[in-house]
Design an enzyme around this catalytic site. Structure first.
Site, PDB file in Angstrom:
ATOM      1  CG  ASP A  25      -1.743   1.251   1.369  1.00  0.00           C
ATOM      2  OD1 ASP A  25      -1.658   2.131   0.480  1.00  0.00           O
ATOM      3  OD2 ASP A  25      -2.488   1.371   2.361  1.00  0.00           O
ATOM      4  CB  VAL A  26       2.122   3.457  -2.723  1.00  0.00           C
ATOM      5  CG1 VAL A  26       2.813   2.402  -3.569  1.00  0.00           C
ATOM      6  CG2 VAL A  26       0.776   3.848  -3.312  1.00  0.00           C
ATOM      7  CG  ASN A  52       4.083   4.718 -13.271  1.00  0.00           C
ATOM      8  OD1 ASN A  52       3.691   5.872 -13.389  1.00  0.00           O
ATOM      9  ND2 ASN A  52       3.564   3.720 -13.962  1.00  0.00           N
ATOM     10  CE1 TYR A 127      -1.478  13.193 -13.070  1.00  0.00           C
ATOM     11  CE2 TYR A 127      -1.005  14.812 -14.778  1.00  0.00           C
ATOM     12  CZ  TYR A 127      -0.851  13.546 -14.253  1.00  0.00           C
ATOM     13  OH  TYR A 127      -0.064  12.639 -14.904  1.00  0.00           O
ATOM     14  CE  LYS A 131       2.205  12.306 -12.120  1.00  0.00           C
ATOM     15  NZ  LYS A 131       3.005  11.110 -11.754  1.00  0.00           N
ATOM     16  N   PRO A 157       5.842  12.246 -19.680  1.00  0.00           N
ATOM     17  CG  PRO A 157       5.169  10.094 -19.206  1.00  0.00           C
ATOM     18  CD  PRO A 157       5.624  11.346 -18.547  1.00  0.00           C
ATOM     19  N   GLY A 158       3.742  12.846 -22.566  1.00  0.00           N
ATOM     20  CA  GLY A 158       2.592  13.598 -23.049  1.00  0.00           C
ATOM     21  C   GLY A 158       1.339  12.762 -22.878  1.00  0.00           C
TER      22      GLY A 158
END
Length: 206
Positions: A25-26, A52, A127, A131, A157-158
């Site tokens: 469980d991150v 990720n 978001y 990031k 990433p796009g």
């Protein structure tokens, strides 16, 4: 989702490789520590971490609730930090223990950020913030941990089709957005494989 990982393990083993599945469980620091310890018990020291994690909400900033904020920032930023920290502690301890070796062990941490960490996009402001923090986190880790032969990089990433956003790309709004893109298409996860493998490779030592 352990069952998905077990399917992947079976594919790897069928191809002649070896793989282990470790659940965690991150969002729980104790679970992170236990999982990293378990992984190293099963497979040996971790030399490469692909870090990720990502979730999002779609809403205007005035509509963001504390629960929304915590959900996105905790998963995308806090979790990424503490997973990398736990793995790096072990990488650093090994590097300190190998002082004087002719060829010190190389280590890699590859954080998955997003182009949204570099450019703000409408209605996913939280978001984007999360990031952007991952991008700065990567730079800070690279600065502090480089002396221990740990390369820390981020991939931004796009637009990539995932199970989280596939429905959007099939909607009218999604199709309109695709038509505005230079290549008139969105990427697939495997489009990132080449870059990921380069960053993890021994030849990417600088």
């Amino acid at each position: 989702r352990v069952e998905r990982l077990k399917e992947l393990r079976a594919e790897i083993e069928a191809d002649g490789g070896a793989a282990h599945v470790v659940a965690l469980d991150v969002t729980d620091p104790d679970s992170i520590r236990a999982a990293v310890a378990h992984a190293e018990t099963e497979a040996g020291p971790i030399d490469i971490l692909v870090n990720n994690s990502g979730v999002s909400t779609t809403q205007r900033l005035v509509d963001v609730t504390p629960a929304d904020y915590d959900f996105v920032l905790d998963t995308n930023t806090r979790v990424a930090f503490f997973v990398a920290q736990e793995v790096a502690k072990r990488m650093i301890a090994r590097a300190k223990g190998s002082t004087g070796d002719a060829s010190p062990r190389q280590a890699r941490i590859i954080n998955i950020a997003s182009m949204a960490g570099l450019k703000v996009l409408s209605q996913i402001g939280i978001y984007c913030m999360s990031k952007a923090a991952v991008v700065q986190m990567t730079k800070a880790m690279a600065l502090e941990w480089g002396r221990f032969n740990i390369n820390v990089n981020a991939i931004c990433p796009g637009y990539i089709v995932t199970e989280l956003n596939q429905e959007h790309w099939e909607s009218e709004a999604g199709r309109k957005l695709i038509q505005m893109m230079p290549r008139r298409r969105v990427g697939k996860p495997e489009d990132l494989d080449g870059l990921l493998l380069l960053l993890a490779h021994d030849r990417s030592h600088f």
